[in-house]
Design an enzyme around this catalytic site. Structure first.
Site, mmCIF file in Angstrom:
data_model
loop_
_atom_site.group_PDB
_atom_site.id
_atom_site.type_symbol
_atom_site.label_atom_id
_atom_site.label_comp_id
_atom_site.label_asym_id
_atom_site.label_seq_id
_atom_site.Cartn_x
_atom_site.Cartn_y
_atom_site.Cartn_z
ATOM 1 C CG ASP A 54 14.497 6.332 26.681
ATOM 2 O OD1 ASP A 54 14.541 7.852 26.475
ATOM 3 O OD2 ASP A 54 13.550 5.921 27.062
ATOM 4 C CE1 TYR A 142 5.227 19.605 27.331
ATOM 5 C CE2 TYR A 142 3.965 21.905 27.838
ATOM 6 C CZ TYR A 142 5.301 21.256 27.470
ATOM 7 O OH TYR A 142 5.985 21.948 26.128
ATOM 8 C CE LYS A 146 9.075 20.798 28.218
ATOM 9 N NZ LYS A 146 10.060 20.349 27.305
HETATM 10 P P1 NAD Z 1 7.850 17.643 18.778
HETATM 11 O O1 NAD Z 1 7.133 15.970 18.853
HETATM 12 O O2 NAD Z 1 7.759 17.236 17.203
HETATM 13 O O3 NAD Z 1 9.700 17.333 18.856
HETATM 14 C C1 NAD Z 1 9.775 16.301 19.952
HETATM 15 C C2 NAD Z 1 11.233 15.270 19.546
HETATM 16 O O4 NAD Z 1 11.656 14.102 21.183
HETATM 17 C C3 NAD Z 1 10.056 14.148 18.927
HETATM 18 O O5 NAD Z 1 11.445 13.943 17.484
HETATM 19 C C4 NAD Z 1 10.561 13.004 19.620
HETATM 20 O O6 NAD Z 1 10.440 12.034 18.268
HETATM 21 C C5 NAD Z 1 11.637 13.024 20.228
HETATM 22 N N1 NAD Z 1 11.381 12.568 21.185
HETATM 23 C C6 NAD Z 1 10.478 12.135 22.666
HETATM 24 N N2 NAD Z 1 10.919 11.230 23.275
HETATM 25 C C7 NAD Z 1 12.050 11.191 23.335
HETATM 26 C C8 NAD Z 1 12.880 10.173 24.254
HETATM 27 N N3 NAD Z 1 12.728 9.735 25.485
HETATM 28 N N4 NAD Z 1 14.102 10.224 23.991
HETATM 29 C C9 NAD Z 1 14.841 10.776 22.650
HETATM 30 N N5 NAD Z 1 13.983 11.382 21.330
HETATM 31 C C10 NAD Z 1 12.029 11.997 22.120
HETATM 32 O O7 NAD Z 1 8.035 18.264 19.215
HETATM 33 P P2 NAD Z 1 8.420 20.152 18.976
HETATM 34 O O8 NAD Z 1 6.902 21.149 19.129
HETATM 35 O O9 NAD Z 1 9.584 20.065 18.189
HETATM 36 O O10 NAD Z 1 8.959 19.945 20.396
HETATM 37 C C11 NAD Z 1 10.409 20.552 20.874
HETATM 38 C C12 NAD Z 1 10.314 20.993 22.000
HETATM 39 O O11 NAD Z 1 9.884 22.171 21.901
HETATM 40 C C13 NAD Z 1 10.146 19.914 23.003
HETATM 41 O O12 NAD Z 1 10.615 19.479 24.452
HETATM 42 C C14 NAD Z 1 8.689 20.512 23.726
HETATM 43 O O13 NAD Z 1 8.137 20.225 25.270
HETATM 44 C C15 NAD Z 1 9.337 21.945 23.582
HETATM 45 N N6 NAD Z 1 7.905 23.458 23.081
HETATM 46 C C16 NAD Z 1 7.309 23.025 21.861
HETATM 47 C C17 NAD Z 1 6.150 24.268 21.847
HETATM 48 C C18 NAD Z 1 5.667 24.174 20.819
HETATM 49 O O14 NAD Z 1 5.348 25.223 20.550
HETATM 50 N N7 NAD Z 1 5.994 23.561 19.993
HETATM 51 C C19 NAD Z 1 6.047 25.234 22.983
HETATM 52 C C20 NAD Z 1 6.975 25.157 23.958
HETATM 53 C C21 NAD Z 1 7.411 24.457 24.109
HETATM 54 C C1 UD1 Z 2 1.327 24.545 23.483
HETATM 55 C C2 UD1 Z 2 2.014 23.320 23.429
HETATM 56 C C3 UD1 Z 2 3.040 23.347 24.476
HETATM 57 C C4 UD1 Z 2 3.688 24.132 24.456
HETATM 58 C C5 UD1 Z 2 3.019 25.511 24.420
HETATM 59 C C6 UD1 Z 2 3.011 26.903 25.139
HETATM 60 C C7 UD1 Z 2 1.733 21.669 21.133
HETATM 61 C C8 UD1 Z 2 0.774 20.662 21.150
HETATM 62 N N1 UD1 Z 2 2.048 22.161 22.043
HETATM 63 O O1 UD1 Z 2 0.496 24.072 24.120
HETATM 64 O O2 UD1 Z 2 4.374 21.535 23.890
HETATM 65 O O3 UD1 Z 2 5.010 24.140 26.055
HETATM 66 O O4 UD1 Z 2 2.252 25.417 23.824
HETATM 67 O O5 UD1 Z 2 2.276 27.451 25.430
HETATM 68 O O6 UD1 Z 2 3.043 22.352 20.324
HETATM 69 N N2 UD1 Z 2 -7.726 23.773 20.391
HETATM 70 C C9 UD1 Z 2 -8.565 24.008 20.095
HETATM 71 N N3 UD1 Z 2 -8.574 22.767 18.260
HETATM 72 C C10 UD1 Z 2 -7.414 22.414 18.737
HETATM 73 C C11 UD1 Z 2 -6.374 22.017 19.381
HETATM 74 C C12 UD1 Z 2 -5.920 23.448 20.414
HETATM 75 O O7 UD1 Z 2 -9.293 24.620 19.902
HETATM 76 O O8 UD1 Z 2 -8.068 21.059 17.618
HETATM 77 C C13 UD1 Z 2 -6.778 25.076 21.533
HETATM 78 C C14 UD1 Z 2 -6.290 24.507 22.966
HETATM 79 O O9 UD1 Z 2 -7.977 24.416 23.622
HETATM 80 C C15 UD1 Z 2 -5.589 25.669 22.957
HETATM 81 C C16 UD1 Z 2 -5.106 26.383 22.013
HETATM 82 O O10 UD1 Z 2 -6.085 25.830 20.912
HETATM 83 O O11 UD1 Z 2 -6.549 26.810 23.804
HETATM 84 C C17 UD1 Z 2 -3.731 25.735 21.485
HETATM 85 O O12 UD1 Z 2 -3.755 24.397 22.069
HETATM 86 P P1 UD1 Z 2 -1.945 23.263 21.699
HETATM 87 O O13 UD1 Z 2 -1.618 24.081 20.309
HETATM 88 O O14 UD1 Z 2 -2.231 22.064 22.026
HETATM 89 O O15 UD1 Z 2 -1.255 24.105 21.980
HETATM 90 P P2 UD1 Z 2 -1.294 24.366 24.188
HETATM 91 O O16 UD1 Z 2 -1.512 23.735 24.865
HETATM 92 O O17 UD1 Z 2 -1.258 26.026 24.841
#
Ligand code: NAD
Ligand code: UD1
Length: 316
Positions: A54, A142, A146
């Site tokens: 962690d 969330y 951030k």
């Molecule tokens: P993800 O859940 O696949 O990756 C997050 C990783 O962090 C996982 O491997 C998880 O096991 C690890 N983790 C969580 N808590 C932890 C802790 N306390 N200590 C060590 N490891 C920990 O998600 P992702 O989509 O790959 O997101 C990566 C980063 O990008 C995150 O910071 C997320 O907030 C940010 N982000 C993602 C998106 C998106 O659309 N996916 C958009 C904006 C920001």
């Molecule tokens: C996502 C990311 C978040 C990131 C943010 C930045 C994930 C899980 N979340 O949030 O980490 O910071 O973008 O913009 O990657 N929706 C549906 N049906 C579904 C799931 C979602 O309609 O089954 C809709 C949601 O209500 C939302 C949109 O799709 O309006 C996107 O949702 P989601 O993919 O969960 O992403 P965000 O909440 O935008």
């Protein structure tokens, strides 16, 4: 050759960052508690050192950071709804975790720390595209977490001269985004539904928009942020710069499959942002960044990956 620590490196975006670093010949260490990440996400990569722990634990963070040049801090609980249901655990990972990694990075004098922030910090704003100097308006724990991370990065830059960069990702998608978790991104959830010929759920009227960004683009922007001279201390959008509604996304993905399903519409999600589209002018200027993989190509690659998966979990 440099040494990188990728926190959250066993997760979706993290495993792609590791893949790129390994292919360049850099040394890679990962720290991950495997809460949403998977060891198998790194199986195909040679020589990645994996520390399971962690990052919010100061000793774990300190041991992970020792001896590295750059830190790419991705470890977080990334789900908006999960942060509303359980703000304490997401605060632990997203705020305490970030502070703990910053303290370790300062102590060990790393060259730079890049933090994955989110477009969620903008909240709802009538003005599109969203640029970095606009006021922030977090609508969920969330988003607030951030924003707090970004402020901590800037504070460590001002107080201690630690080079930090916050990259604001928008909606990232691609292979290895977990289609088996209800908290996952919408594209991976839709992809699995189409493959299994089940109706996806659309929250609200489906006219909300997102700047969907294929993962290779954010890997490129993030690694540029590690080394670009003018980026230290800054907040930078790293995204594609377009926007697509959920209804259009649904139709585009359905058109790529033989599926005939129609969506189930249900209530809009609490804490959901209505429209999201990023201005990438700053990333172009400071990082010489430009997205190279656009939506449809990224969707094809994601669907292809999803078709190869065997799902062992109950459909969401
Ligand atoms: P993800 O859940 O696949 O990756 C997050 C990783 O962090 C996982 O491997 C998880 O096991 C690890 N983790 C969580 N808590 C932890 C802790 N306390 N200590 C060590 N490891 C920990 O998600 P992702 O989509 O790959 O997101 C990566 C980063 O990008 C995150 O910071 C997320 O907030 C940010 N982000 C993602 C998106 C998106 O659309 N996916 C958009 C904006 C920001
Ligand atoms: C996502 C990311 C978040 C990131 C943010 C930045 C994930 C899980 N979340 O949030 O980490 O910071 O973008 O913009 O990657 N929706 C549906 N049906 C579904 C799931 C979602 O309609 O089954 C809709 C949601 O209500 C939302 C949109 O799709 O309006 C996107 O949702 P989601 O993919 O969960 O992403 P965000 O909440 O935008």
């Amino acid at each position: 050759m440099a040494t990188y620590l990728v926190t959250g490196g066993a997760g979706f975006i993290g495993s792609h960052v590791c893949e790129e670093l390994v292919s360049r010949g850099d040394r890679v260490r990962v720290v991950d508690d495997l809460s949403t990440g998977r060891r198998e996400n790194l199986d195909h990569l040679e020589g990645v050192e994996l520390i399971i722990g962690d990052v919010a634990d100061p000793k774990t963070a300190d041991g992970a950071v020792a001896g590295v040049d750059y830190v790419v801090h991705l470890a977080a609980i990334p789900s908006v709804p999960r942060s509303i249901e359980d703000p304490l655990s997401s605060n632990h990972a997203n705020v305490t975790g970030t502070l703990s990694v910053l303290v370790a990075a300062q102590r060990h004098g790393v060259k730079r720390l890049v933090f994955a922030s989110s477009s969620a910090v903008y909240g709802d704003s009538a003005l599109l595209p969203k640029h970095e100097d606009m006021p922030t308006q977090p609508l969920s724990p969330y988003a607030l977490q951030k924003l707090t991370g970004e402020r901590y990065l800037r504070l460590f830059y001002d107080l201690h001269g630690l080079e930090t960069v916050s990259v604001r990702y928008f909606n990232v998608f691609g292979p290895r985004q977990d289609p088996a978790s209800a908290y996952s991104g919408v594209i991976s959830l839709f992809a699995r539904c189409f493959i299994e010929n089940r109706p996806p759920t659309i929250y609200g009227d489906g006219e909300q928009t997102r700047d969907f960004t294929y993962v290779r683009n954010v890997v490129d922007g993030t690694l540029r942020a590690c080394v670009s001279p003018g980026a230290a201390g800054r907040v930078i959008n790293v995204t594609c710069g377009g926007r697509v509604s959920l209804n259009v996304l649904f139709n585009t993905m359905r058109g790529m499959t033989a599926s005939t399903v129609t969506p189930n519409y249900t209530d809009a999600r609490v804490g959901d942002v209505r429209d999201s589209q990023g201005d990438i002018t700053r990333a172009q200027a400071l990082l010489q960044y430009a997205p190279t993989v656009l939506l449809e190509e990224g969707l094809e690659a994601t669907m292809a990956w999803c078709r190869d998966q065997t799902f062992h979990t109950t459909p969401v």
